[in-house]
Design an enzyme around this catalytic site. Structure first.
Site, PDB file in Angstrom:
ATOM      1  N   SER A   1      42.067  11.789 -56.164  1.00  0.00           N
ATOM      2  CA  SER A   1      41.519  10.421 -55.325  1.00  0.00           C
ATOM      3  C   SER A   1      40.987   9.491 -56.146  1.00  0.00           C
ATOM      4  CB  SER A   1      40.634  10.953 -54.337  1.00  0.00           C
ATOM      5  OG  SER A   1      39.542  11.873 -55.175  1.00  0.00           O
TER       6      SER A   1
ATOM      7  N   LYS B   1      41.777  10.770 -68.394  1.00  0.00           N
ATOM      8  CA  LYS B   1      41.569  10.377 -67.208  1.00  0.00           C
ATOM      9  C   LYS B   1      41.155   8.972 -66.702  1.00  0.00           C
ATOM     10  CE  LYS B   1      37.850  11.981 -64.574  1.00  0.00           C
ATOM     11  NZ  LYS B   1      37.132  13.024 -63.901  1.00  0.00           N
TER      12      LYS B   1
ATOM     13  N   MET C   1      39.386  13.041 -73.222  1.00  0.00           N
ATOM     14  CA  MET C   1      38.857  14.406 -73.907  1.00  0.00           C
ATOM     15  C   MET C   1      39.979  15.115 -74.458  1.00  0.00           C
ATOM     16  SD  MET C   1      37.915  15.517 -69.775  1.00  0.00           S
ATOM     17  CE  MET C   1      39.348  14.835 -69.309  1.00  0.00           C
TER      18      MET C   1
ATOM     19  N   ASP D   1      31.693  19.982 -57.110  1.00  0.00           N
ATOM     20  CA  ASP D   1      33.056  19.892 -56.488  1.00  0.00           C
ATOM     21  C   ASP D   1      34.016  21.132 -56.419  1.00  0.00           C
ATOM     22  OD1 ASP D   1      35.514  19.159 -55.685  1.00  0.00           O
ATOM     23  OD2 ASP D   1      35.890  17.512 -56.908  1.00  0.00           O
TER      24      ASP D   1
ATOM     25  N   ASN E   1      39.732  21.882 -60.823  1.00  0.00           N
ATOM     26  CA  ASN E   1      38.647  21.553 -61.785  1.00  0.00           C
ATOM     27  C   ASN E   1      38.588  22.703 -62.890  1.00  0.00           C
ATOM     28  OD1 ASN E   1      37.873  18.992 -60.429  1.00  0.00           O
ATOM     29  ND2 ASN E   1      36.289  20.275 -59.356  1.00  0.00           N
TER      30      ASN E   1
END
Length: 439
Positions: free
Chosen positions: A138, A156, A243, A286, A291
């Site tokens: 999202s 990301k 990362m 979350d 995740n």
């Protein structure tokens, strides 16, 4: 892997995003008229709510939110998690699919984002860069790359304009859902939406997420059962998080693994939750399964996303310790005191309603109270919690908005219960909580 041609440009400006939502409202209205004519021709006099809640209209809402992504899409996910028992079945199912249905932005738009953040010569930093993302969600999408100095990265990259559009998107989606009748008028989601704004602003700040990731790395440095990616500050900025790439399989794929592997993974997940609440007072709230990863070779539980991290005050964390301890011993007075300490009952509420909330907590704490391996694969606990929660929410004398800290922690716990059920895991949750229990 999604079809490599399925790209969708993210609308950036406020006007273009508002136009998308306006277009959706007219499509929903047109669908209502068409469905009404069809039912009248068949001799039925449908209610307006029945016309609004047709699968096609629900599909239109979900499709449009998925195109907007950002806050619009996240609100859909939050509502599907937090008000899922109260929303129409068709809408709940479609909203819950938004995470999986995200389409990546076109390469031209991605390149513009990278130039804006790293400069025209950004490609000089890399020996290899995959333009097709390994994940799209999202707020942003994840790309794999290798730097010329040999680092294997997961990048990301945030969709353009997401941070600036959060407040207006949340407002527009709230208006749309209320006007369309897709959320019953008896349900007040205003506080949830305000908290969604705050959380989304935090999630959109990748420098902040970088700090949270580093905090968790320090806090868990002495526990080799967990693996957290390393942050590379030289490539990280407010809208790009760089990362180290870590190998692991998606947590849902563990359903095919032996029972002992599934049990161990869920034991680690609950261990982490108790550490977060009672030791760190810092919780990644979350519950999205994406995740997490697991490396069967190293037997490490991999944590990937810290955007929704939330600090918990001592009085709230201790309130939950008292609440869970009281649930194990069925001490209703202690549970009531704990709920007040956490922030429940700040609005006028009947005594019978308070007891109903305690009953709901007892249902939710069933795995903790069971002294042995709790079998998440066979329990109907989820259904019982949903039924009790729905009954509580729909009774006007009972309804009140839980404190924000509770909403997000309950989402996390509910997500772990869902994952444990999906993996058919057997976990001695009681033993994992016992070191924190108030005797």
């Amino acid at each position: 892997m999604k079809d490599s041609h399925q790209y969708s440009k993210v609308p950036k400006g406020r006007l273009s995003r508002l136009t998308k939502l306006g277009s959706l409202a007219s499509k929903v209205a047109t669908g209502m008229v068409a469905e009404g004519v069809k039912q009248l021709a068949a001799g039925h006099r449908p209610k307006a709510s029945e016309l609004l809640l047709t699968p096609k209209n629900a599909q239109r809402v979900a499709d449009q939110l998925a195109q907007l992504r950002g806050a619009a899409m996240k609100v859909g996910q939050l509502l599907s998690m937090d008000a899922g028992d109260l929303l129409p079945k068709e809408l709940t199912e479609l909203l819950s699919r938004l995470q999986a249905d995200a389409k990546p932005m076109p390469i031209s738009q991605l390149n513009h984002v990278l130039i804006h953040n790293w400069g025209e010569d950004w490609q000089d930093k890399f020996a290899q860069f995959s333009f097709y993302p390994v994940a799209a969600a999202s707020i942003g999408q994840v790309h794999r790359a290798k730097t010329k100095d040999g680092r294997d990265l997961a990048l990301k990259i945030q969709y353009p304009g997401i941070g600036e559009s959060i407040d207006s998107d949340v407002h527009n989606v709230s208006t749309l859902l209320n006007l369309s009748g897709l959320i019953p008028k008896s349900i007040d989601v205003s506080e949830l939406l305000e908290e969604a704004k705050k959380q989304l602003h935090t999630e959109a700040d990748y420098q902040q997420e970088s700090n949270y990731l580093k905090s968790f790395s320090r806090l868990m440095a002495d526990d080799p059962r967990f693996l957290i990616p390393e942050i590379y500050d030289d490539l990280t900025c407010e809208t790009i998080l760089a990362m180290s790439f870590v190998e692991g399989i998606e947590i849902e794929q563990l359903a095919k693994q032996p029972q002992e592997v599934r049990d161990e993974v869920m034991s680690l997940a609950f261990t982490l939750l108790f550490k977060e609440v009672f030791e760190f007072r810092l919780v990644q709230t979350d519950p999205n399964f994406a995740n997490y990863r697991y490396n069967p070779e190293t037997k490490q539980f991999i944590l990937l996303d810290f955007g929704a991290t939330r600090a918990y005050p001592e009085h709230v964390a201790e309130g939950y310790r008292q609440l869970m301890s009281g649930a194990i011993t069925e001490n209703r007075e202690a549970m009531l005191a704990a709920l007040k300490q956490i922030g429940f009952f700040h609005q006028p509420i009947e005594d019978v309603a308070k007891q109903a909330v305690v009953n709901l907590c007892l249902e939710a704490c069933e795995p903790l109270a069971f002294n042995g391996e709790y079998d998440f694969g066979v329990t109907d606990m989820g259904k019982r919690i949903r039924d009790a929660g729905s009954e509580l929410s729909m009774n006007s004398g009972y309804w009140h908005t839980p404190p924000a800290d509770a909403i997000f922690l309950h989402r996390k716990l509910g997500g772990l219960y869902l994952l444990a059920a999906k993996l058919k895991a057997r976990v001695n949750v009681y033993a994992l909580f016992k070191p924190y229990m108030i005797e």
